[in-house]
Scaffold this motif. Structure first.
Motif, short mmCIF file in Angstrom:
data_model
loop_
_atom_site.label_atom_id
_atom_site.label_comp_id
_atom_site.label_asym_id
_atom_site.label_seq_id
_atom_site.Cartn_x
_atom_site.Cartn_y
_atom_site.Cartn_z
N ILE A 118 81.75 119.97 17.96
CA ILE A 118 82.46 118.86 18.63
C ILE A 118 83.60 118.47 17.71
N ILE A 119 84.82 118.50 18.24
CA ILE A 119 85.98 118.09 17.47
C ILE A 119 86.63 116.92 18.21
N THR A 120 86.81 115.82 17.50
CA THR A 120 87.38 114.63 18.12
C THR A 120 88.85 114.47 17.71
N SER A 121 89.60 113.80 18.54
CA SER A 121 91.01 113.46 18.27
C SER A 121 91.83 114.70 17.96
N ILE A 122 91.79 115.69 18.84
CA ILE A 122 92.54 116.92 18.63
C ILE A 122 93.92 116.82 19.28
N LYS A 123 94.80 117.71 18.89
CA LYS A 123 96.09 117.85 19.57
C LYS A 123 96.14 119.24 20.21
N VAL A 124 96.66 119.30 21.41
CA VAL A 124 96.73 120.56 22.15
C VAL A 124 98.19 120.95 22.32
N THR A 125 98.53 122.16 21.89
CA THR A 125 99.89 122.65 22.02
C THR A 125 99.87 124.03 22.69
N THR A 126 101.03 124.48 23.10
CA THR A 126 101.16 125.81 23.69
C THR A 126 102.21 126.60 22.92
N PHE A 127 101.82 127.81 22.47
CA PHE A 127 102.74 128.68 21.76
C PHE A 127 102.67 130.07 22.37
N MET A 128 103.80 130.57 22.87
CA MET A 128 103.88 131.88 23.50
C MET A 128 102.82 132.01 24.60
N ASN A 129 102.76 130.97 25.43
CA ASN A 129 101.85 130.91 26.59
C ASN A 129 100.38 130.90 26.19
N THR A 130 100.09 130.58 24.94
CA THR A 130 98.70 130.50 24.47
C THR A 130 98.39 129.07 24.05
N VAL A 131 97.31 128.52 24.61
CA VAL A 131 96.90 127.15 24.26
C VAL A 131 96.23 127.16 22.89
N GLN A 132 96.69 126.26 22.02
CA GLN A 132 96.14 126.17 20.67
C GLN A 132 95.73 124.73 20.38
N ILE A 133 94.69 124.61 19.55
CA ILE A 133 94.15 123.30 19.19
C ILE A 133 94.38 123.06 17.70
N GLY A 134 94.87 121.87 17.37
CA GLY A 134 95.05 121.48 15.99
C GLY A 134 94.37 120.15 15.73
N THR A 135 94.34 119.75 14.47
CA THR A 135 93.67 118.50 14.12
C THR A 135 94.66 117.50 13.54
N PHE A 136 94.31 116.22 13.66
CA PHE A 136 95.03 115.12 13.05
C PHE A 136 94.24 114.63 11.84
N PRO A 137 94.83 113.79 10.98
CA PRO A 137 94.07 113.18 9.90
C PRO A 137 92.86 112.39 10.41
N SER A 138 92.96 111.89 11.64
CA SER A 138 91.86 111.09 12.21
C SER A 138 90.77 111.96 12.88
N SER A 139 90.99 113.27 12.96
CA SER A 139 90.03 114.15 13.64
C SER A 139 88.70 114.22 12.88
N LYS A 140 87.63 114.43 13.63
CA LYS A 140 86.29 114.61 13.07
C LYS A 140 85.70 115.90 13.59
N LEU A 141 84.85 116.54 12.78
CA LEU A 141 84.21 117.79 13.17
C LEU A 141 82.70 117.67 12.98
N TYR A 142 81.95 118.03 14.02
CA TYR A 142 80.50 118.00 13.97
C TYR A 142 79.97 119.36 14.44
N LEU A 143 79.03 119.93 13.70
CA LEU A 143 78.44 121.21 14.07
C LEU A 143 76.96 121.02 14.39
N ASN A 144 76.55 121.51 15.57
CA ASN A 144 75.16 121.42 16.01
C ASN A 144 74.63 119.99 15.88
N LEU A 145 75.43 119.05 16.32
CA LEU A 145 75.05 117.64 16.25
C LEU A 145 73.83 117.38 17.13
N ASP A 146 72.94 116.53 16.63
CA ASP A 146 71.75 116.14 17.40
C ASP A 146 72.20 115.14 18.47
N ASP A 147 72.72 115.70 19.55
CA ASP A 147 73.32 114.87 20.59
C ASP A 147 73.05 115.51 21.95
#
Length: 276
Positions: A67-96
């Motif tokens: 789960i990645i929060t507060s992401i930015k989504v851009t398009t480069f050469m017709n490909t959607v890409q995801i980047g992070t901001f300083p405020s972004s958070k990353l959770y792996l296999n969160l108990d949710d």
């Protein structure tokens, strides 16, 4: 621009590296986030890089759901890409609950990782696996040639002016040099390490290991011989063979027995498995 959250399976995780950007050298972690039908490239920047690099381990339950929060989504050469901001958070296999639901959805839809698809094809009736990749890097930390036995072609041990093959076994006065080149290869959905053994390497490099070595000695270059550096960017079809580590362990290093240019006619589908 709106900040978004995303959930999905992590594939093709690339550990922390440094990237030369217009802002100078920056740390980056890259991977793909996907589900049964979609996939997007993700670039993690800033303080989140170290966290991502540390918490993604082999011990995590597979598939690894992020789960990645507060992401930015851009398009480069017709490909959607995801980047992070300083405020972004990353959770792996969160108990949710969202992660539990995602895992159940993947199971119902028969989700398979690219590696699982590859291995499934290899265990089928097909004896040879054909995959098309682009070479993105030649590993300088792995020796690109070795002394070999002139009988069994296995690596030999050097003893002063002679060589010993522990496979045959016997002592030989001369041992020819053979290629063993490790490359990082990727397509649009999958990246892995491929070991180009001598036959495959000679075909794509266009020369022998002995000549490449001699030319390199005559005109030393930094790092690797130019003929090996020229491999980067090539798009090739690899005939690979699974080893025990691919089947029973989590190894993504595959041995290439042969290789050919993609402009050549493709092998008959009835004799190969094409991994898309």
């Amino acid at each position: 621009m709106f900040n978004l959250d995303v959930i999905g399976v992590i594939e093709d995780f690339e550990p922390l590296t440094k990237l030369d950007t217009k802002f100078g050298m920056r740390d980056i972690v890259k991977f793909r986030i996907c589900d049964s039908s979609n996939q997007y490239k993700v670039s993690v920047w800033g303080d989140l890089v170290v966290l991502a690099n540390n918490i993604y381990t082999k011990e995590l339950q597979s598939p690894v759901i992020a789960i990645i929060t507060s992401i930015k989504v851009t398009t480069f050469m017709n490909t959607v890409q995801i980047g992070t901001f300083p405020s972004s958070k990353l959770y792996l296999n969160l108990d949710d609950e969202s992660v539990t639901d995602m895992r159940m959805k993947l199971k119902e839809e028969g989700y398979l990782s690219k590696r699982e698809k590859y291995l499934k094809a290899a265990k089928s009736e097909f004896k040879r696996i054909y995959t098309t990749f682009s070479v993105v890097k030649v590993d300088e930390d792995v020796a690109w040639w070795f002394y070999s036995c002139n009988k069994c072609q296995q690596e030999v041990e050097r003893l002063d002016r002679r060589f010993r093959c522990n496979n045959c076994p016997h002592i030989i006065p001369v041992a020819p040099k053979r290629f063993r080149i490790m490359v990082l290869a990727e397509d649009d959905t999958f990246s892995c390490n491929i070991m180009l053994m001598d036959r495959a390497a000679r075909r794509i490099v266009g020369t022998s290991a002995a000549k490449a070595y001699n030319d390199f000695e005559k005109a030393p270059e930094e790092g690797l011989p130019q003929v090996l550096k020229d491999l980067v960017g090539k798009k090739v079809t690899v005939i690979s063979q699974l080893n025990k580590a691919n089947v029973t362990e989590d190894s993504t290093i595959f041995d290439a027995n042969d290789i050919f240019d993609t402009t050549m006619r493709s092998p008959s589908p009835s004799k190969s498995a094409h991994i898309s």
